[in-house]
Design an enzyme around this catalytic site. Structure first.
Site, PDB file in Angstrom:
ATOM      1  N   ARG A  30      10.000   3.769  -8.188  1.00 33.17           N
ATOM      2  CA  ARG A  30       8.698   4.193  -7.629  1.00 33.17           C
ATOM      3  C   ARG A  30       7.562   4.218  -8.636  1.00 33.17           C
ATOM      4  NH1 ARG A  30      12.541   7.213  -5.406  1.00 33.17           N
ATOM      5  NH2 ARG A  30      13.195   6.248  -3.466  1.00 33.17           N
ATOM      6  N   GLY A  65      21.238  10.373  -5.767  1.00 38.29           N
ATOM      7  CA  GLY A  65      22.684  10.285  -5.553  1.00 38.29           C
ATOM      8  C   GLY A  65      23.223  11.261  -4.522  1.00 38.29           C
ATOM      9  N   GLY A  66      22.322  11.911  -3.765  1.00 41.35           N
ATOM     10  CA  GLY A  66      22.761  12.909  -2.792  1.00 41.35           C
ATOM     11  C   GLY A  66      23.712  12.362  -1.747  1.00 41.35           C
ATOM     12  N   GLU A  67      23.574  11.085  -1.413  1.00 43.85           N
ATOM     13  CA  GLU A  67      24.464  10.495  -0.396  1.00 43.85           C
ATOM     14  C   GLU A  67      25.853  10.220  -0.952  1.00 43.85           C
ATOM     15  OE1 GLU A  67      21.138  10.155   0.030  1.00 43.85           O
ATOM     16  OE2 GLU A  67      21.493  11.203   1.908  1.00 43.85           O
ATOM     17  N   TRP A  69      14.542  13.289  -6.143  1.00 48.82           N
ATOM     18  CA  TRP A  69      14.313  11.858  -6.396  1.00 48.82           C
ATOM     19  C   TRP A  69      12.884  11.386  -6.163  1.00 48.82           C
ATOM     20  CZ3 TRP A  69      13.293   9.407  -1.688  1.00 48.82           C
ATOM     21  CH2 TRP A  69      13.788  10.041  -0.533  1.00 48.82           C
ATOM     22  N   ASN A  85      18.627  16.349   0.538  1.00 50.17           N
ATOM     23  CA  ASN A  85      19.585  16.862   1.513  1.00 50.17           C
ATOM     24  C   ASN A  85      20.854  17.368   0.852  1.00 50.17           C
ATOM     25  OD1 ASN A  85      19.830  13.690   1.339  1.00 50.17           O
ATOM     26  ND2 ASN A  85      21.893  14.497   1.730  1.00 50.17           N
ATOM     27  N   ASP A 128      19.941  15.357   7.636  1.00 53.73           N
ATOM     28  CA  ASP A 128      19.487  14.553   6.488  1.00 53.73           C
ATOM     29  C   ASP A 128      17.986  14.713   6.255  1.00 53.73           C
ATOM     30  OD1 ASP A 128      19.503  12.852   4.335  1.00 53.73           O
ATOM     31  OD2 ASP A 128      19.603  11.004   5.497  1.00 53.73           O
ATOM     32  N   ASP A 149      15.787  15.645   3.878  1.00 57.30           N
ATOM     33  CA  ASP A 149      15.320  15.900   2.506  1.00 57.30           C
ATOM     34  C   ASP A 149      13.916  16.520   2.533  1.00 57.30           C
ATOM     35  OD1 ASP A 149      16.991  13.591   0.640  1.00 57.30           O
ATOM     36  OD2 ASP A 149      16.800  13.216   2.767  1.00 57.30           O
TER      37      ASP A 149
END
Lengths: 154, 576
Positions: B152, B212-214, B264, B282, B325, B327
Site C-alpha cells: 500500500r 496474516g489474520g486469515e 495491516w 478480524n 470478518d 476487520d
C-alpha cells in the site's frame, strides 16, 4: 488413476511429459533434476546449473539452498541455441546472456524460507521448459517469530 | 552440490557479465536528494507544504485532504493525462492472478516514491514520469497471501524510503539511489505472516503492522529505529494469558495464540496525545466463533497506542466476538468538533464510530450503508447480532459481506466543507460455518464463503460530522478505492470499471471522468510542481476481488500510475 511419488518419474517419462515435443510441445515445468547448493567457508553458497542440449531444461531445474543468503550460480549453456537467465535477487533481479556454449557466473541474494522461479525470458523458453526453482530452506530468525507456543503444522 | 560436468567436446566461451535487470530500463539511476531534509517536524506540519504528499494519508490526521486548489470545480473538466507510468511483471511471481496496484504515491519536491506488487519500489520524476531508480525485493513464490500480491505504499524521512515486503521484511532504501540501507525480518512467513502496510514514520521510528489474520497468526505492531532498523517496541494486539484483555479469550487452550487482530493498514497519529490510532483486524478463525468464546480483544478495534512505548492506552471494539470478518483496519480520521478532539472510523460492519480520541469515549455511532442485516449497533453502542454462521454447514446470508460496507480503502474529510466522503460497498455474502483444525500457514477461516456477484451497489456518500447524509453519488458497482478531497472543493474517486471521477465536494455532482482501462483499488494523492497541480492515481485491478467484488473477477489487471493536470505546461518527456 493417480501415481505414487515413486512412480511419478516413470509415469512422466512414459507419457512423454519430461521431454520436448512428445506428449506436449514443450516439457512440463519442474520435471528436471534436483540439485543442492554448496555452503562454502566464506559464507557464500555455490551451484552450477546447465542447459541440456535440445531439452530446454535447466539441470538441475530445482536447486535447493540450505538457508537464505548469497548464492553464486555458474550457468553453463551446452545447447546449440542462445538463451539467457533471469534470476530473482534482493535489490534487483540479475540477468545475463547465455550464448551457445558459454559459461558465466551470477551472484544473487535471497531470503529464506520460500522458493523462487528463475527462467530464460526470451521467446517462449519459459513455456517450453526453461523455468527452474530455487528452494530456500530454513526458518526466519528467532527475533521475527511470534511469541506463542509451538503450533501444529500440516 | 550440483554435480554438473563440463563437456569435453565443447570449447566454452565466457558469457557476458550478469547485470541488474533494472539497468536494462530507461531509469537514470539516481533521484535528487529531496528526502534528505524530510524530518519528523516537516511531516508533523505536512499540510503547510501542500506541494508535497509527505506521508501515507498526506498528513498524520488521516484526512486525505489537500489545500491545493489550482484544479477546482470550474476547471476540472479540462484536466487530462500529463503522463502515465506503466510497469508489467517479468517471469512468474506470487499471486499471478491477484496482484494489484494498491499504492498511495508519496511526493517530495518533484520526486514521486511508489511501491508496487511483488517487492517493487520506484522513484519517478513527478513532472514527467521518467523513472529515476527501481528496487526489486525477491519475493518467494509461495508466501501466504490472503488478499493478493499487494503493497500500500512507502514512507520517507532522513534520506530514506521505508517499505515492507510480502515476506515480512522491513527495508530502508537510500532515497537517492534505491540501494538497501537496512533490512530486518519482522515476521514469520512459516506462520503465515506477511507485510502489506505502508509504514508510518513517527519521531525517529518507523511503525508497521503485520498481516496474516486469515492464517491464524497473533497480530502485532512494531516500531523500528529509522537509522539502524533495530526494533524499539512490539505491541501484540492479542493479549497473552494474564495480560489485560486476556479475559476475553478462552482460559484454556490456545485460541489467543491464533487470534488474528492484525494491523495491516496504516494508522494515524496525534502529537498532542502522543497516541497512534490503529485499526485491528478480524479474529481467527474468521467465522467460527465457537472455538473462541468471548469478545476477543483487541480484534476489530480502534486501539490507541503510546508512540513511545507501544502500550495500548485505550481501545474501542467495533465488533465484539466477530463472526462476519469485519476487520476494523480502516483509517481513523482525526478532526475537531465543538472543541472536542475526535476521530471518525468507518468500519466494515457498516457503522461509523466517532470517538473522543483523548479517552476513547464513544461520541456517536451511525450507519453509512443501506443494507445492514448481520445485526445492529444502537447509538449507545449496544451490539445485537442477528444473522451469523452458527450451525455447522448451515448457510446464512448477510449484509455487508466480509469485504464490509467499506473496505480498507479510505474515506476523506474536508475541513472546508466539514464533510466526510466515504467509498461505500453494498454487497452481501453467504457463509456456512465449516470447522477446521488449526495448522500453521494454512488458511483458517472456519467457513465456506461465497460473496454475491449480483444485487450490489456502491456510492461515494458525504456525511457531516453529526452523521447526516448530505449527498450521494451512486455507482452500479461497489466503490472499492480510496477517495481524495482538495481545497478546489473536489472529491476524486476511482471505480471498479476503471473510471476516475471528480465530484463537486458540496453537491456530489459528477464534473469529470476518465477511463483508465482497469479498476481502481488504490489511494490517489495530489501535489504541485512550480505551482502546477497534479492528481496521481495508481490503477490496477486485482487483490481479493473474490471477496469484495466477485462480479468483476474477470476485470482486466492493470499496472499504471496515471497523473492528471490542467493542459497548460504539461511535460511528458519521461523516458529516453
Amino acid at each position: 488413476m493417480t501415481s505414487t511419488a515413486s512412480e511419478r518419474s516413470a509415469a512422466l517419462s512414459e507419457i512423454g511429459l519430461d521431454g520436448q515435443n512428445q506428449a506436449t510441445i514443450g516439457r512440463l515445468l519442474a520435471t528436471g533434476n534436483i540439485g543442492h547448493a554448496e555452503d562454502r567457508d566464506d559464507g557464500r553458497m555455490h551451484a552450477r546449473i546447465r542447459i541440456v542440449p535440445d531439452q530446454l531444461v535447466w539441470d538441475p531445474s530445482v536447486l535447493v539452498l540450505p538457508h537464505g543468503g548469497h548464492l553464486d550460480i555458474e550457468f553453463v549453456n551446452d545447447d546449440q541455441n542462445t538463451h539467457c537467465a533471469l534470476v530473482p535477487s534482493n535489490g534487483d533481479s540479475k540477468w545475463m546472456w547465455l550464448p551457445n556454449y558459454s559459461r558465466g557466473t551470477m551472484s544473487v541474494t535471497l531470503d529464506g524460507p520460500g522458493y523462487y522461479w528463475f527462467s530464460s525470458n526470451i521467446g517462449n523458453d519459459e513455456g517450453r521448459g526453461l523455468i527452474g526453482a530455487i528452494v530456500v530452506r530454513g526458518d526466519v530468525p528467532e527475533s521475527a517469530r511470534l511469541d506463542r507456543p509451538q503450533q501444529p503444522r500440516p | 552440490m550440483t554435480d554438473i560436468q563440463d563437456r569435453t567436446d565443447i570449447e566454452y566461451g565466457e558469457a557476458p557479465p550478469a547485470v541488474d535487470f533494472g539497468s536494462l530500463t530507461s531509469a537514470t539511476g539516481t533521484a535528487p536528494p529531496v528526502v534528505q531534509d524530510v524530518t519528523y517536524e516537516r511531516i508533523l506540519d505536512a499540510r503547510s507544504e501542500p506541494q508535497n504528499w509527505l506521508t501515507y494519508y498526506g498528513a498524520y490526521d488521516g484526512q486525505r485532504y489537500s489545500p491545493l486548489d489550482e484544479i477546482n470545480t470550474e476547471n476540472v473538466v479540462r484536466i487530462r493525462p500529463a503522463w502515465v507510468f506503466s510497469f508489467s511483471p517479468h517471469g512468474l511471481h506470487a499471486g499471478q492472478s491477484t496482484y494489484a496496484f494498491e499504492n498511495s504515491p508519496i511526493i517530495v519536491d518533484g520526486v514521486m516514491y511508489v511501491s508496487g506488487w511483488d517487492g517493487w519500489v520506484w522513484a519517478l520524476d513527478a513532472r514527467t514520469g521518467q523513472m529515476l531508480w527501481q528496487y526489486k525485493h525477491a519475493i518467494p513464490f509461495d508466501v501466504s497471501l490472503c488478499c493478493g500480491n499487494v503493497n500500500r505504499g512507502v514512507a520517507v524521512a532522513n534520506g530514506k524510503v521505508f517499505v515492507c515486503t510480502l515476506n515480512a521484511h522491513v527495508l530502508a532504501l537510500d532515497a537517492s539511489t534505491g540501494e538497501c540501507v537496512w533490512d530486518v525480518t519482522s515476521g514469520d512467513v512459516r506462520a503465515g505472516e506477511s507485510l502489506t502496510v505502508a509504514p508510518l514514520v513517527v519521531k525517529d521510528r518507523v511503525v508497521v503492522g503485520s498481516s496474516g489474520g486469515e492464517f491464524g497468526v497473533r497480530g502485532h505492531l512494531d516500531a523500528y529505529d529509522m537509522e539502524t532498523g533495530e526494533r524499539v517496541w512490539r505491541c501484540y494486539t492479542i493479549p497473552k494469558p494474564g495480560e489485560p484483555g486476556s479475559e476475553t479469550w478462552p482460559s484454556d487452550g490456545e485460541a489467543w495464540a491464533r487470534g488474528g487482530g492484525n494491523g495491516w493498514v496504516t494508522g494515524t497519529f496525534d502529537p498532542e496525545t502522543n497516541l497512534l490510532y490503529w485499526g485491528t483486524g478480524n479474529p481467527a478463525p474468521d467465522f467460527d466463533g465457537e472455538v473462541r468464546p468471548g469478545d476477543n480483544l483487541y480484534t476489530d478495534s480502534v486501539i490507541a497506542v503510546d508512540a513511545d512505548t507501544g502500550e495500548i492506552r485505550w481501545h474501542y471494539q467495533c465488533t465484539p466476538h466477530d463472526l462476519w470478518d469485519y476487520d476494523s483496519n480502516m483509517e481513523c480520521i482525526l478532526f475537531e468538533q465543538d472543541g472536542r478532539q475526535l476521530l471518525a472510523h468507518f468500519d466494515k460492519n457498516g457503522y461509523c464510530f466517532v470517538l473522543d480520541r483523548t479517552t476513547g469515549e464513544r461520541v456517536r455511532i451511525f450507519p453509512f450503508v443501506d443494507r445492514i442485516t448481520w445485526g445492529e449497533i444502537s447509538p449507545d453502542g449496544t451490539v445485537t447480532p442477528r444473522i451469523y454462521p452458527d450451525k455447522e454447514g448451515e448457510e446464512v446470508h448477510f449484509h455487508p459481506g466480509p469485504a464490509g460496507a467499506k473496505e480498507w480503502t479510505h474515506a476523506a474529510y474536508s475541513p472546508r466543507t466539514g464533510l466526510f466522503y466515504v467509498p461505500v460497498q453494498d454487497t452481501g455474502a453467504k457463509v456456512a460455518r465449516r470447522r477446521r483444525e488449526f495448522k500453521e500457514s494454512i488458511p483458517y477461516w472456519g467457513a465456506a464463503v461465497t460473496v454475491d456477484a449480483e444485487d450490489m451497489a456502491g456510492s461515494v456518500t458525504a456525511f457531516n460530522a453529526s452523521g447526516e447524509e448530505v449527498w450521494r453519488w451512486r455507482n452500479d458497482l461497489p466503490m472499492c478505492a480510496s477517495v481524495l478531497t482538495t481545497a478546489g472543493d473536489l472529491v476524486f474517486a476511482g471505480t471498479p470499471s476503471g473510471l476516475f471521477v471528480a465530484l463537486d465536494a458540496r453537491t456530489g455532482e459528477l464534473l469529470w471522468q476518465f477511463n483508465c482501462g482497469s479498476g481502481h483499488h488504490s489511494s490517489p494523492s495530489t501535489y504541485s510542481i512550480d505551482g502546477k497541480q497534479y492528481i496521481a492515481v495508481p490503477v490496477g485491478w486485482g487483490a481479493w476481488v473474490e471477496g469484495f467484488l466477485p462480479g468483476m473477477m474477470g476485470g482486466p489487471h492493470g499496472q499504471a500510475m496515471f497523473v492528471f493536470s490542467l493542459p497548460e505546461g504539461i511535460d511528458s518527456a519521461g523516458g529516453r
